[in-house]
Scaffold this motif. Structure first.
Motif, PDB file in Angstrom:
ATOM      1  N   ARG A  90       0.703  -1.494   0.255  1.00  0.00           N
ATOM      2  CA  ARG A  90      -0.088  -0.202   0.136  1.00  0.00           C
ATOM      3  C   ARG A  90       1.124   0.980   0.058  1.00  0.00           C
ATOM      4  O   ARG A  90       2.268   1.099   0.206  1.00  0.00           O
ATOM      5  CB  ARG A  90      -0.655   0.261   1.299  1.00  0.00           C
ATOM      6  CG  ARG A  90      -1.871  -1.245   1.036  1.00  0.00           C
ATOM      7  CD  ARG A  90      -2.929  -1.153   2.989  1.00  0.00           C
ATOM      8  NE  ARG A  90      -3.240  -2.610   2.554  1.00  0.00           N
ATOM      9  CZ  ARG A  90      -4.397  -2.831   2.390  1.00  0.00           C
ATOM     10  NH1 ARG A  90      -4.786  -2.382   1.334  1.00  0.00           N
ATOM     11  NH2 ARG A  90      -5.209  -4.158   2.753  1.00  0.00           N
ATOM     12  N   ASN A 123       1.017   5.602   0.668  1.00  0.00           N
ATOM     13  CA  ASN A 123       0.480   6.855   1.095  1.00  0.00           C
ATOM     14  C   ASN A 123       1.678   7.983   0.571  1.00  0.00           C
ATOM     15  O   ASN A 123       2.943   7.723   0.220  1.00  0.00           O
ATOM     16  CB  ASN A 123       0.099   6.985   2.387  1.00  0.00           C
ATOM     17  CG  ASN A 123      -1.329   6.498   2.800  1.00  0.00           C
ATOM     18  OD1 ASN A 123      -1.316   6.686   2.292  1.00  0.00           O
ATOM     19  ND2 ASN A 123      -0.913   5.967   3.672  1.00  0.00           N
ATOM     20  N   TYR A 144      -5.495   7.017  12.164  1.00  0.00           N
ATOM     21  CA  TYR A 144      -3.956   6.781  12.211  1.00  0.00           C
ATOM     22  C   TYR A 144      -3.228   6.788  13.554  1.00  0.00           C
ATOM     23  O   TYR A 144      -3.680   7.941  14.348  1.00  0.00           O
ATOM     24  CB  TYR A 144      -3.545   7.162  10.847  1.00  0.00           C
ATOM     25  CG  TYR A 144      -3.208   6.905   9.574  1.00  0.00           C
ATOM     26  CD1 TYR A 144      -2.824   6.118   8.762  1.00  0.00           C
ATOM     27  CD2 TYR A 144      -5.814   7.986   9.223  1.00  0.00           C
ATOM     28  CE1 TYR A 144      -2.986   6.037   7.415  1.00  0.00           C
ATOM     29  CE2 TYR A 144      -5.395   6.790   7.846  1.00  0.00           C
ATOM     30  CZ  TYR A 144      -4.659   6.446   7.173  1.00  0.00           C
ATOM     31  OH  TYR A 144      -5.276   6.151   6.004  1.00  0.00           O
ATOM     32  N   GLU A 199      -6.126   2.029  13.674  1.00  0.00           N
ATOM     33  CA  GLU A 199      -5.790   0.923  12.400  1.00  0.00           C
ATOM     34  C   GLU A 199      -4.943   0.665  11.120  1.00  0.00           C
ATOM     35  O   GLU A 199      -4.229  -0.295  11.263  1.00  0.00           O
ATOM     36  CB  GLU A 199      -7.200   1.373  11.408  1.00  0.00           C
ATOM     37  CG  GLU A 199      -8.657   0.822  12.063  1.00  0.00           C
ATOM     38  CD  GLU A 199      -9.478   1.560  11.892  1.00  0.00           C
ATOM     39  OE1 GLU A 199     -10.258   1.256  10.694  1.00  0.00           O
ATOM     40  OE2 GLU A 199     -10.023   3.292  12.022  1.00  0.00           O
ATOM     41  N   CYS A 200      -4.457   2.356  11.653  1.00  0.00           N
ATOM     42  CA  CYS A 200      -3.063   2.313  10.480  1.00  0.00           C
ATOM     43  C   CYS A 200      -2.296   2.745  11.672  1.00  0.00           C
ATOM     44  O   CYS A 200      -2.160   3.676  11.952  1.00  0.00           O
ATOM     45  CB  CYS A 200      -2.994   3.042   9.366  1.00  0.00           C
ATOM     46  SG  CYS A 200      -4.594   1.995   8.409  1.00  0.00           S
ATOM     47  N   LEU A 222      -2.937  -2.121   9.777  1.00  0.00           N
ATOM     48  CA  LEU A 222      -1.941  -2.063   8.595  1.00  0.00           C
ATOM     49  C   LEU A 222      -0.339  -1.008   9.180  1.00  0.00           C
ATOM     50  O   LEU A 222       0.035   0.313  10.191  1.00  0.00           O
ATOM     51  CB  LEU A 222      -2.631  -1.188   7.690  1.00  0.00           C
ATOM     52  CG  LEU A 222      -3.888  -2.482   7.361  1.00  0.00           C
ATOM     53  CD1 LEU A 222      -4.210  -1.428   5.860  1.00  0.00           C
ATOM     54  CD2 LEU A 222      -3.518  -3.597   7.006  1.00  0.00           C
ATOM     55  N   PHE A 243       2.284   1.332   8.278  1.00  0.00           N
ATOM     56  CA  PHE A 243       3.692   1.970   6.915  1.00  0.00           C
ATOM     57  C   PHE A 243       4.522   2.735   7.476  1.00  0.00           C
ATOM     58  O   PHE A 243       4.618   3.646   8.568  1.00  0.00           O
ATOM     59  CB  PHE A 243       2.523   2.933   6.655  1.00  0.00           C
ATOM     60  CG  PHE A 243       1.330   2.868   6.417  1.00  0.00           C
ATOM     61  CD1 PHE A 243       1.567   2.819   4.484  1.00  0.00           C
ATOM     62  CD2 PHE A 243       0.146   2.139   6.574  1.00  0.00           C
ATOM     63  CE1 PHE A 243      -0.107   2.118   4.376  1.00  0.00           C
ATOM     64  CE2 PHE A 243      -1.020   1.860   6.208  1.00  0.00           C
ATOM     65  CZ  PHE A 243      -1.058   1.890   4.608  1.00  0.00           C
ATOM     66  N   ASP A 248       3.496  -2.996   5.867  1.00  0.00           N
ATOM     67  CA  ASP A 248       2.423  -3.251   5.326  1.00  0.00           C
ATOM     68  C   ASP A 248       1.821  -2.321   4.139  1.00  0.00           C
ATOM     69  O   ASP A 248       1.662  -2.993   3.030  1.00  0.00           O
ATOM     70  CB  ASP A 248       0.907  -3.578   6.054  1.00  0.00           C
ATOM     71  CG  ASP A 248       0.941  -4.269   7.507  1.00  0.00           C
ATOM     72  OD1 ASP A 248       0.574  -5.372   6.760  1.00  0.00           O
ATOM     73  OD2 ASP A 248       0.662  -4.117   7.857  1.00  0.00           O
ATOM     74  N   ARG A 266     -12.045   2.749   4.495  1.00  0.00           N
ATOM     75  CA  ARG A 266     -12.043   1.787   5.194  1.00  0.00           C
ATOM     76  C   ARG A 266     -11.899   0.258   4.728  1.00  0.00           C
ATOM     77  O   ARG A 266     -11.663  -0.510   4.714  1.00  0.00           O
ATOM     78  CB  ARG A 266     -12.501   2.534   6.563  1.00  0.00           C
ATOM     79  CG  ARG A 266     -12.482   0.864   7.536  1.00  0.00           C
ATOM     80  CD  ARG A 266     -12.980   1.206   9.009  1.00  0.00           C
ATOM     81  NE  ARG A 266     -12.580   1.818   8.940  1.00  0.00           N
ATOM     82  CZ  ARG A 266     -13.185   2.568   9.723  1.00  0.00           C
ATOM     83  NH1 ARG A 266     -14.884   3.778   9.845  1.00  0.00           N
ATOM     84  NH2 ARG A 266     -12.396   3.587  11.006  1.00  0.00           N
ATOM     85  N   LEU A 286      -8.981  -0.267   2.383  1.00  0.00           N
ATOM     86  CA  LEU A 286      -8.224  -0.646   3.136  1.00  0.00           C
ATOM     87  C   LEU A 286      -8.156  -2.213   3.383  1.00  0.00           C
ATOM     88  O   LEU A 286      -7.270  -2.647   3.863  1.00  0.00           O
ATOM     89  CB  LEU A 286      -7.947  -0.138   4.807  1.00  0.00           C
ATOM     90  CG  LEU A 286      -7.162   1.209   4.301  1.00  0.00           C
ATOM     91  CD1 LEU A 286      -7.276   2.416   5.472  1.00  0.00           C
ATOM     92  CD2 LEU A 286      -5.636   1.802   3.315  1.00  0.00           C
TER      93      LEU A 286
END
Length: 463
Positions: free
Chosen positions: A6, A8, A225, A242-243, A276, A278, A392, A432, A435
């Motif tokens: 993924r 960003n 996040y 969640e992230c 997740l 990052f 991830d 959401r 993801l």
């Protein structure tokens, strides 16, 4: 099954973000940060590259640790001037259909009641593509701007954050029932009053007796996040995020942080795969190895050491203007952010940093790794990074904007797609759902937000 990566984009509503000095590059447009065309063009580019989201950093306060004043920050545009990131989102959402928006908002200086409405509004206007990067702040200058002598202690800020989350969960999840809004023109009833519940909260830091002002938005609670990797930050992430976004210069630094958060998440009863990870990275691409190397060398000529150390001083709370450039950096414990100092001291016991090396590294893209090469070489490096760290996805910083992102979209994304490790099309639905899968627009148990969806209004009152 091949793990899909993924992506960003990592930016900020300011000049240069984490590459102070690069705004002077003739191809950089980041000094147009205060003009909508800059952001609309960037959003269209990211959507063309099927980016999962634009992760917008933010800071309240000015970097005045370096030299004890804001002069270096002002001189070098080190995240000042900086505008509100939330006000960009509606415009970018209007020219895209799938791109998500993760926006950093500091909870320490804004009451939860108006903030909850602001996020619900953006969730409506983006059709459910909004996320919130939860931060507690790290600059004393922000506290002074809000009328305090200094910021709260590091762990105390997280204690306040825990209560803040409880309040916004009650507003987003518990105030309006799913069918409260009738829009019944025949009966002349827009909202059924019996299905809207008053939130009553009487806590140590917040008191509230009100209904949420917004009707239920597509996600209700925005995608959450979190970026803290101190011990207290990891505990907070395991409970709420969640992230998780983390920065660090090597896989040796990132991998144990990922493992620690996954383990703590399991202890809360949540599935570790449901969070997740990052990590930050800057990539410099060329169609040939020589072109990429030449581009990197050119960018390095624009590094501004003073600007880089101004940022690092703000992140760590250490005044690097008092250090010799060839002095070794020693660990300092204070009430600023913990992660940045850990990155250049004890996070990797096999590496020591001089102040000069910190400035050179931070000068392009911040403290994350820099990968230079052809699309094939960079894709190889990304696959190795994911294998070593178990992240991830990546928050991709830039050297110049929009050029760095255009290179990623035009050169790297096709290679990642060809390898089957990057999506060939966007999934449908909210951020959401994109993801975590179809039918997942709202947070699910055992996430703590789900506990504030009661059948009876009394259940949403504070205990």
């Amino acid at each position: 099954m091949t793990k899909q990566i993924r992506l960003n984009a990592f930016a900020m509503n300011c000049v240069a973000h984490q590459s102070p000095g690069l705004w002077t590059h003739p191809e950089d447009r980041s000094s147009d940060y205060n003009r909508l065309p800059y952001w609309l063009d960037l959003a269209r580019t990211l959507e063309r590259g099927r980016f999962d989201g634009l992760f917008l950093a933010d800071v309240l306060g000015v970097y005045d640790v370096f030299g004890g004043n804001p002069d270096a920050a002002l001189r070098n545009a080190a995240q000042v001037p900086v505008n509100d990131p939330l006000l960009l989102v509606s415009a970018m959402a209007a020219v895209t259909e799938n791109l998500g928006f993760g926006v950093t908002c500091t909870l320490s200086y804004e009451p939860p009641y108006p903030f909850a409405r602001r996020m619900s509004t953006l969730d409506h206007l983006t059709d459910g593509r909004i996320g919130w990067n939860i931060v507690t702040g790290y600059l004393d200058s922000a506290a002074k701007g809000m009328g305090k002598a200094s910021q709260n202690a590091h762990d105390d800020r997280y204690n306040v954050a825990e209560e803040y989350m409880e309040v916004v969960y009650k507003l987003w999840e518990g105030s309006w029932e799913d069918d409260a809004v009738q829009r019944d023109k025949a009966r002349g009833i827009f909202t059924e009053p019996s299905r809207v519940h008053r939130v009553q909260h009487y806590g140590e830091n917040y008191t509230l007796d009100a209904i949420h002002l917004s009707e239920p938005s597509p996600q209700r609670t925005p995608v959450l996040y979190q970026a803290g990797t101190s011990l207290r930050g990891k505990l907070f992430a395991a409970q709420h995020a969640e992230c998780v976004f983390m920065s660090g210069p090597s896989a040796k630094v990132i991998a144990p942080r990922v493992a620690a958060i996954r383990a703590l998440t399991a202890e809360t009863g949540r599935d570790p795969s449901e969070i997740l990870m990052f990590s930050m990275m800057t990539v410099i691409l060329g169609r040939t190895e020589e072109e990429a190397a030449a581009k990197h060398a050119e960018y390095r000529r624009y590094i501004n050491h003073e600007g880089a150390l101004t940022l690092m001083s703000g992140w760590t709370g250490v005044d690097f203007s008092t250090y010799d450039l060839d002095q070794k950096v020693e660990h300092v414990h204070n009430e600023a952010g913990r992660t940045a100092m850990d990155n250049i001291t004890h996070a990797d016991p096999d590496r020591t940093w001089t102040v000069r090396e910190v400035a050179e590294h931070v000068g392009i893209g911040g403290i994350g790794p820099i990968v230079v090469g052809t699309p094939e070489q960079v894709a190889n490096a990304i696959e190795d990074w994911v294998a070593q760290t178990d992240v991830d996805g990546l928050n991709l910083a830039f050297a110049i904007s929009p050029g760095s992102f255009e290179d990623i979209v035009d050169l790297l994304v096709p290679e990642l797609t060809r390898r089957g490790i990057y999506k060939s099309a966007y999934a449908h639905g909210t951020l959401r759902e994109k993801l975590f899968g179809a039918g997942r627009a709202r947070l699910q148990a055992p996430h703590p937000a789900s506990s504030f969806r009661p059948a009876l209004p009394s259940a949403i009152a504070a205990e």
